[in-house]
Design an enzyme around this catalytic site. Structure first.
Site, short mmCIF file in Angstrom:
data_model
loop_
_atom_site.label_atom_id
_atom_site.label_comp_id
_atom_site.label_asym_id
_atom_site.label_seq_id
_atom_site.Cartn_x
_atom_site.Cartn_y
_atom_site.Cartn_z
N LYS A 1 0.82 -1.20 0.00
CA LYS A 1 0.00 0.00 0.00
C LYS A 1 0.86 1.27 0.00
CE LYS A 1 -4.10 -2.01 0.12
NZ LYS A 1 -4.88 -2.15 1.36
N ARG B 1 -3.81 -10.37 4.75
CA ARG B 1 -4.06 -10.46 3.31
C ARG B 1 -2.85 -9.90 2.58
NH1 ARG B 1 -6.23 -7.17 -0.78
NH2 ARG B 1 -7.57 -8.27 -2.29
#
Length: 255
Positions: A200, A234
């Site tokens: 991210k 995840r």
């Protein structure tokens, strides 16, 4: 939870697994590397905008050639979608879990589909836009309160729900890091916590890097998440993440 994007435009690996053969091979690879769940998505929900809207029919069209074969590998499959029609197709095809990046609050039919199939649910916090001025933890808590109310009204039992703070979604880099640092506050909801910090943009805010050069930051974020109560991670890089988590657990076991 290993990430499998069957999309042309996902922020990190868009297009790599759009071919059904490549998607199946990647699922097999992640399972061999230690993934307990394969999270399959056919529409980019990239947290930074710029994705092309996809109809339910197109999303299902991307899933149809490959989902059944991924399910047949024997590892539980979650469907990453915000559309009830796509969730229904995936559950009919053998997917076991619904992963809704809008936590039952975008498609009014989603809760009914999840309840009908008695499927476990991952409900993620999301926002339509970033607001640096808000208290992000209060916003997440209010969102999850609404999610759990909708779930209860639909007949989804809380024991089947995991909550995801949505790292990167509708958040500044600072807010994403705050959500990781204060993750334990969300344990008050009594649900398992899932964290997906993989590759991210907040990582680049600390150490400038492109998505495919953020493995170190991803591992750091995920180890912090586990320390603060995450039950599910995840990730794109399954082998490296599994190794990091196993070493972390082994060291912690010596305390």
């Amino acid at each position: 939870m290993g990430i499998l994007n069957i999309t042309p435009d996902s922020f990190s690996d868009g297009g790599k697994f759009l071919d059904p053969r490549h998607a199946l091979a990647q699922a097999e690879r992640m399972i061999a590397d230690g993934a307990d769940i394969i999270d399959v998505g056919a529409e980019s929900t990239r947290p930074y905008g710029g994705q092309a809207p996809v109809s339910a029919d197109e999303e299902i069209g991307r899933l149809r050639p490959v989902l059944k074969n991924i399910v047949a590998l024997g590892t539980p499959v979650s469907i990453d979608t915000m559309k009830a029609a796509v969730a229904r197709f995936a559950l009919d095809t053998g997917a076991a879990i619904v992963n809704d990046v809008w936590g039952l609050l975008r498609d009014g039919e989603m809760a009914r589909v999840v309840a009908e199939y008695r499927a476990p649910l991952v409900a993620m916090h999301n926002r339509d836009g970033v607001d640096p001025a808000i208290d992000i933890m209060s916003d997440i808590a209010a969102f999850f309160t609404r999610t759990l109310d909708v779930a209860e009204q639909a007949g989804i039992v809380r024991e089947r729900i995991a909550l995801d703070p949505g790292i990167g979604f509708g958040k500044t880099a600072d807010q994403s890091m705050t959500a990781l640092a204060r993750l334990s506050e969300l344990k008050a909801f009594g649900c398992p916590l899932l964290v997906g910090g993989s590759r991210k943009r907040f990582i680049s805010a600390v150490a400038e890097s492109e998505p495919d050069r953020r493995l170190g930051g991803s591992l750091a974020a995920h180890l912090v998440a586990v320390r603060n109560g995450a039950a599910i991670i995840r990730a794109h890089d399954v082998a490296e993440t599994v190794q990091a988590l196993r070493v972390y657990a082994a060291i912690e076991g010596k305390r």
